[in-house]
Design an enzyme around this catalytic site. Sequence first.
Site, PDB file in Angstrom:
ATOM      1  N   ASN A   1     -34.424  -8.584 -34.133  1.00  0.00           N
ATOM      2  CA  ASN A   1     -34.748  -7.170 -34.036  1.00  0.00           C
ATOM      3  C   ASN A   1     -34.790  -6.646 -32.602  1.00  0.00           C
ATOM      4  O   ASN A   1     -34.915  -5.450 -32.391  1.00  0.00           O
ATOM      5  CB  ASN A   1     -36.115  -6.955 -34.731  1.00  0.00           C
TER       6      ASN A   1
ATOM      7  N   THR B   1     -40.270   5.084 -32.475  1.00  0.00           N
ATOM      8  CA  THR B   1     -40.558   3.844 -31.758  1.00  0.00           C
ATOM      9  C   THR B   1     -40.398   4.109 -30.264  1.00  0.00           C
ATOM     10  O   THR B   1     -39.967   5.194 -29.862  1.00  0.00           O
ATOM     11  CB  THR B   1     -39.579   2.722 -32.163  1.00  0.00           C
TER      12      THR B   1
ATOM     13  N   ASP C   1     -41.184 -12.156 -28.157  1.00  0.00           N
ATOM     14  CA  ASP C   1     -40.911 -10.980 -27.336  1.00  0.00           C
ATOM     15  C   ASP C   1     -41.126 -11.330 -25.868  1.00  0.00           C
ATOM     16  O   ASP C   1     -41.884 -12.257 -25.559  1.00  0.00           O
ATOM     17  CB  ASP C   1     -41.849  -9.830 -27.738  1.00  0.00           C
TER      18      ASP C   1
ATOM     19  N   TYR D   1     -24.508   0.576 -27.463  1.00  0.00           N
ATOM     20  CA  TYR D   1     -25.375   0.490 -28.642  1.00  0.00           C
ATOM     21  C   TYR D   1     -24.561   0.516 -29.929  1.00  0.00           C
ATOM     22  O   TYR D   1     -24.716  -0.347 -30.804  1.00  0.00           O
ATOM     23  CB  TYR D   1     -26.366   1.659 -28.620  1.00  0.00           C
TER      24      TYR D   1
ATOM     25  N   LYS E   1     -24.200  -2.621 -32.605  1.00  0.00           N
ATOM     26  CA  LYS E   1     -24.738  -2.484 -33.958  1.00  0.00           C
ATOM     27  C   LYS E   1     -23.645  -2.632 -35.019  1.00  0.00           C
ATOM     28  O   LYS E   1     -23.890  -3.174 -36.099  1.00  0.00           O
ATOM     29  CB  LYS E   1     -25.463  -1.144 -34.103  1.00  0.00           C
TER      30      LYS E   1
END
Length: 254
Positions: A87, A187, A34, A152, A156
Site C-alpha cells: 500500500n 488521506t 512503514d 503515478y 498504478k
Amino acid sequence: FAGRVAIVTGGASGIGAATLRRLASEGAAVICADIDDARGEVLAKEIAQAGGRARHRHCDVGNLAELEAVVAFACRELGGLDIMMNNAVYSGGGWVAQIDPAEWDKSLRIMLTAVFYGCRAAIPALLERGGGSIVNTASIEAFAGEIMASPYTTAKAGVVNFTRNVAIEYGRRGIRANSICPGIVETPLYAPMQKFSRRTRSELEKLHAIGRLIRPEEIASVVAFLCSDDASAVTGHAMVIDGGLTAFLNLSGH
C-alpha cells in the site's frame, strides 16, 4: 480474522492505518510496515490498547531485503503470514518533459517495483500456511491519464496487471490477489494533490455520485472483504472504490 496475521505497508496513516485498525478489530495480528516510525509506533500502541495485537516495523519498501525482514518477523514472532497488503505510496510529478528522472525512478520503485518486492517476499510465507490473500493498492488513475501525474498513473496501471499475474500464477496454490482502485480519499496524499489541482474541494466532491470524498475506513472495509473467506472466489480483480467518480462524466455540470 482470528488466528490470522497481516502485514500492511505504508500502514502508518491513511488507508493503511484504517486497514490495520479494521483487521485488528476482527481478530488479526497486524504489522505496520512503514518508514514513519513515530506514527507507526503510535498506531501499534493504539491498536494494542483497544485489545488488538499490533507491531510496527521500520521498512523501506524500495528495498527487497527490508520487506523480506518484515515477513520473517511475522513468521518468527506471530507464527506466519496470511494477508499481505502492498500500500505504500510516493509520487513525483510534473509535465512529462520536465520530470526529474530521479523522481520518476523513485515513484516507480515505491509504487510498482515495491509491490513486486512485497509479493515476492510474502508468497513463500503464504504458501507455508496453505494460501492467503494479497491486496495491492492501485487507483482509478490506473485506467485514465491525469495531467502532471504520469509517474503515478503509470505505476498504478502496472499494479493492476501485475496483480492479475500473481492471481493466475498462484490461484491453484491457495493465494488470491486483488488490487483496489480508490478514487479521491481523505488521506495525507490529498493535500499535495490539491496544490496542482485547479478544482476546489467542493468541485471535487460534486464530481462524485455520492457527493463527497471517500473516507479511509470505507476503503478498509473493502480490503477486509477481499481478505475474508466471503471473497473466496474473488481473485485477479481490480476493485474500483470511487464513490461513483468514474461513473459520472458530469458533462452537464450538475
